[in-house]
Design a protein around this motif. Structure first.
Motif, PDB file in Angstrom:
ATOM      1  N   LYS A 244       4.469   3.414 -15.447  1.00 14.97           N
ATOM      2  CA  LYS A 244       5.027   2.827 -16.663  1.00 14.97           C
ATOM      3  C   LYS A 244       5.147   1.329 -16.468  1.00 14.97           C
ATOM      4  O   LYS A 244       5.574   0.868 -15.401  1.00 14.97           O
ATOM      5  N   LEU A 245       4.763   0.564 -17.482  1.00 13.30           N
ATOM      6  CA  LEU A 245       4.840  -0.898 -17.403  1.00 13.30           C
ATOM      7  C   LEU A 245       6.182  -1.378 -17.923  1.00 13.30           C
ATOM      8  O   LEU A 245       6.659  -0.926 -18.976  1.00 13.30           O
ATOM      9  N   THR A 246       6.792  -2.288 -17.192  1.00 11.20           N
ATOM     10  CA  THR A 246       8.047  -2.911 -17.599  1.00 11.20           C
ATOM     11  C   THR A 246       7.812  -4.387 -17.914  1.00 11.20           C
ATOM     12  O   THR A 246       6.791  -4.961 -17.535  1.00 11.20           O
ATOM     13  N   ILE A 247       8.756  -4.996 -18.577  1.00  7.85           N
ATOM     14  CA  ILE A 247       8.647  -6.425 -18.849  1.00  7.85           C
ATOM     15  C   ILE A 247       8.790  -7.215 -17.549  1.00  7.85           C
ATOM     16  O   ILE A 247       9.389  -6.751 -16.571  1.00  7.85           O
ATOM     17  N   ALA A 248       8.229  -8.412 -17.557  1.00  6.11           N
ATOM     18  CA  ALA A 248       8.394  -9.373 -16.469  1.00  6.11           C
ATOM     19  C   ALA A 248       8.307 -10.752 -17.107  1.00  6.11           C
ATOM     20  O   ALA A 248       7.483 -10.966 -18.004  1.00  6.11           O
ATOM     21  N   HIS A 249       9.129 -11.679 -16.667  1.00  4.14           N
ATOM     22  CA  HIS A 249       9.214 -12.990 -17.304  1.00  4.14           C
ATOM     23  C   HIS A 249       8.551 -14.065 -16.446  1.00  4.14           C
ATOM     24  O   HIS A 249       9.137 -14.561 -15.478  1.00  4.14           O
TER      25      HIS A 249
ATOM     26  N   PHE B  65       0.865  -1.175   0.000  1.00  8.48           N
ATOM     27  CA  PHE B  65       0.000   0.000   0.000  1.00  8.48           C
ATOM     28  C   PHE B  65       0.901   1.223   0.000  1.00  8.48           C
ATOM     29  O   PHE B  65       1.783   1.352   0.860  1.00  8.48           O
ATOM     30  N   ILE B  66       0.703   2.109  -0.976  1.00  8.35           N
ATOM     31  CA  ILE B  66       1.571   3.256  -1.172  1.00  8.35           C
ATOM     32  C   ILE B  66       0.758   4.528  -0.945  1.00  8.35           C
ATOM     33  O   ILE B  66      -0.267   4.745  -1.598  1.00  8.35           O
ATOM     34  N   GLU B  67       1.224   5.368  -0.037  1.00  9.29           N
ATOM     35  CA  GLU B  67       0.518   6.603   0.284  1.00  9.29           C
ATOM     36  C   GLU B  67       1.391   7.819  -0.005  1.00  9.29           C
ATOM     37  O   GLU B  67       2.534   7.888   0.413  1.00  9.29           O
ATOM     38  N   GLY B  68       0.788   8.766  -0.730  1.00  4.35           N
ATOM     39  CA  GLY B  68       1.380  10.078  -0.876  1.00  4.35           C
ATOM     40  C   GLY B  68       0.628  11.053   0.004  1.00  4.35           C
ATOM     41  O   GLY B  68      -0.168  10.656   0.864  1.00  4.35           O
ATOM     42  N   SER B  69       0.840  12.341  -0.209  1.00  4.99           N
ATOM     43  CA  SER B  69       0.165  13.337   0.619  1.00  4.99           C
ATOM     44  C   SER B  69      -1.314  13.466   0.278  1.00  4.99           C
ATOM     45  O   SER B  69      -2.124  13.864   1.120  1.00  4.99           O
ATOM     46  N   ARG B  70      -1.697  13.103  -0.981  1.00  5.74           N
ATOM     47  CA  ARG B  70      -3.094  13.254  -1.402  1.00  5.74           C
ATOM     48  C   ARG B  70      -3.728  11.954  -1.868  1.00  5.74           C
ATOM     49  O   ARG B  70      -4.938  11.769  -1.734  1.00  5.74           O
ATOM     50  N   TYR B  71      -2.927  11.067  -2.449  1.00  6.73           N
ATOM     51  CA  TYR B  71      -3.479   9.876  -3.078  1.00  6.73           C
ATOM     52  C   TYR B  71      -2.801   8.620  -2.544  1.00  6.73           C
ATOM     53  O   TYR B  71      -1.700   8.679  -1.986  1.00  6.73           O
ATOM     54  N   SER B  72      -3.471   7.490  -2.759  1.00  3.72           N
ATOM     55  CA  SER B  72      -2.896   6.200  -2.360  1.00  3.72           C
ATOM     56  C   SER B  72      -3.207   5.147  -3.412  1.00  3.72           C
ATOM     57  O   SER B  72      -4.234   5.205  -4.096  1.00  3.72           O
ATOM     58  N   VAL B  73      -2.300   4.201  -3.550  1.00  2.74           N
ATOM     59  CA  VAL B  73      -2.481   3.091  -4.488  1.00  2.74           C
ATOM     60  C   VAL B  73      -2.086   1.793  -3.788  1.00  2.74           C
ATOM     61  O   VAL B  73      -1.375   1.814  -2.775  1.00  2.74           O
TER      62      VAL B  73
ATOM     63  N   ILE C  64       6.871   0.780 -12.909  1.00  3.80           N
ATOM     64  CA  ILE C  64       7.549   1.955 -12.377  1.00  3.80           C
ATOM     65  C   ILE C  64       6.453   2.925 -11.959  1.00  3.80           C
ATOM     66  O   ILE C  64       5.599   3.294 -12.770  1.00  3.80           O
ATOM     67  N   LEU C  65       6.444   3.309 -10.695  1.00  3.86           N
ATOM     68  CA  LEU C  65       5.497   4.287 -10.182  1.00  3.86           C
ATOM     69  C   LEU C  65       6.265   5.522  -9.726  1.00  3.86           C
ATOM     70  O   LEU C  65       7.175   5.421  -8.900  1.00  3.86           O
ATOM     71  N   ILE C  66       5.907   6.671 -10.294  1.00  4.04           N
ATOM     72  CA  ILE C  66       6.485   7.939  -9.861  1.00  4.04           C
ATOM     73  C   ILE C  66       5.386   8.708  -9.147  1.00  4.04           C
ATOM     74  O   ILE C  66       4.370   9.066  -9.745  1.00  4.04           O
ATOM     75  N   MET C  67       5.570   8.909  -7.853  1.00  2.00           N
ATOM     76  CA  MET C  67       4.582   9.607  -7.037  1.00  2.00           C
ATOM     77  C   MET C  67       5.301  10.650  -6.193  1.00  2.00           C
ATOM     78  O   MET C  67       6.193  10.301  -5.411  1.00  2.00           O
ATOM     79  N   GLU C  68       4.941  11.918  -6.401  1.00  3.14           N
ATOM     80  CA  GLU C  68       5.532  13.011  -5.620  1.00  3.14           C
ATOM     81  C   GLU C  68       7.059  12.952  -5.620  1.00  3.14           C
ATOM     82  O   GLU C  68       7.717  13.007  -4.572  1.00  3.14           O
ATOM     83  N   ASP C  69       7.618  12.806  -6.814  1.00  3.66           N
ATOM     84  CA  ASP C  69       9.067  12.845  -7.047  1.00  3.66           C
ATOM     85  C   ASP C  69       9.820  11.632  -6.503  1.00  3.66           C
ATOM     86  O   ASP C  69      11.055  11.622  -6.505  1.00  3.66           O
ATOM     87  N   LYS C  70       9.104  10.619  -6.040  1.00  6.03           N
ATOM     88  CA  LYS C  70       9.749   9.372  -5.636  1.00  6.03           C
ATOM     89  C   LYS C  70       9.494   8.317  -6.710  1.00  6.03           C
ATOM     90  O   LYS C  70       8.411   8.247  -7.291  1.00  6.03           O
ATOM     91  N   VAL C  71      10.496   7.479  -6.948  1.00  2.00           N
ATOM     92  CA  VAL C  71      10.406   6.454  -7.988  1.00  2.00           C
ATOM     93  C   VAL C  71      10.451   5.077  -7.340  1.00  2.00           C
ATOM     94  O   VAL C  71      11.417   4.734  -6.647  1.00  2.00           O
ATOM     95  N   LEU C  72       9.410   4.300  -7.581  1.00  2.00           N
ATOM     96  CA  LEU C  72       9.296   2.959  -7.016  1.00  2.00           C
ATOM     97  C   LEU C  72       9.181   1.948  -8.148  1.00  2.00           C
ATOM     98  O   LEU C  72       8.458   2.175  -9.119  1.00  2.00           O
ATOM     99  N   TYR C  73       9.884   0.831  -8.008  1.00  2.00           N
ATOM    100  CA  TYR C  73       9.815  -0.263  -8.980  1.00  2.00           C
ATOM    101  C   TYR C  73       9.263  -1.504  -8.301  1.00  2.00           C
ATOM    102  O   TYR C  73       9.842  -1.996  -7.337  1.00  2.00           O
ATOM    103  N   HIS C  74       8.108  -1.970  -8.784  1.00  2.25           N
ATOM    104  CA  HIS C  74       7.516  -3.239  -8.332  1.00  2.25           C
ATOM    105  C   HIS C  74       7.745  -4.231  -9.458  1.00  2.25           C
ATOM    106  O   HIS C  74       7.208  -4.084 -10.554  1.00  2.25           O
TER     107      HIS C  74
END
Length: 223
Positions: A102-107, A12-20, A124-134
């Motif tokens: 952004k969607l990346t490949i996964a095998h 669960f990812i929370e920014g100052s206004r939104y969450s995903v 790749i999720l960019i939220m409030e200038d932070k970059v996260l890779y799941h």
């Protein structure tokens, strides 16, 4: 960005206004400590069609009027179930109110009970200038170097469970390719077949520029 782990590949990812939320497998997940109805979220990101990643996405979407972001075929499946969805494909990016995805490949594979669910992906999720890779359920692949070159990754969420995904050794090599500031293990110990000691992953990063962080279920980190 606040990141909370809910077991398996669910974060669960929370920014100052939104969450995903990523891969919301809660019902049927022996490690999860919350229920789908406990989740208040703006968007749901699903990497592929297997039950332990689709999880409770449809229920959460309907409960929150939240959009499910997924590869095209899987997004169409969610839409057929009455959920809101946004279809994407590998390499594509889209700017949502909550951030950029952004969607990346996964095998690995991707199916639902209705059949094929198209290609699996990582995010790749960019939220409030932070970059996260799941990374999703992927095995190790050399283009992780390219993902690391194209993105200054603050946090990488990497599977270590082996059998269905990378094991610890390959996940450590993935960190070398990606060069994130922080690496968090996922997709382990949910089932007997993917039993691992996540401490070995963190220990393997002790001499790395990347900081290994082990989150217990329900624990959070802010970056």
């Amino acid at each position: 960005m606040k990141i909370t782990y809910h077991g398996h590949s669910c974060f669960f990812i929370e920014g100052s206004r939104y969450s995903v939320i990523f891969d919301p497998f809660l019902k049927g997940n022996p490690l999860a400590k919350i229920k789908p109805e406990d989740v208040k979220v703006d968007a749901i990101l699903v990497s592929h069609g297997h039950f332990d990643h689709v999880g409770d996405a449809v229920e959460m979407s309907k409960n929150n009027d939240a959009t499910i972001v997924a590869p095209f075929e899987l997004a169409s499946y969610f839409q057929s179930k009455g959920a809101k969805s946004h279809p994407m494909n590998i390499g594509g990016a889209y700017h949502f109110l909550f951030g950029t995805v952004k969607l990346t490949i996964a095998h690995h594979g991707s199916t639902t009970e209705a059949g094929t669910a198209g290609n699996p992906c990582g995010f790749i999720l960019i939220m409030e200038d932070k970059v996260l890779y799941h990374a999703g359920d992927t095995g190790l692949f050399s283009d992780m170097r390219l993902i690391g070159e194209l993105n200054t990754i603050d946090v990488a969420l990497l599977p270590i469970g082996d059998n269905f995904t990378m094991g610890i050794t390959d996940a450590l090599k993935a960190v070398e390719f990606l060069k994130p500031k922080i690496a968090i293990p996922m997709h382990y110990n949910t089932f007997d077949m993917i039993k691992q000691d996540p401490g070995q992953f963190v220990e393997g990063l002790r001499s790395s520029p990347t900081r290994g962080v082990l989150l217990m279920v329900g624990e959070s980190i802010s970056v």
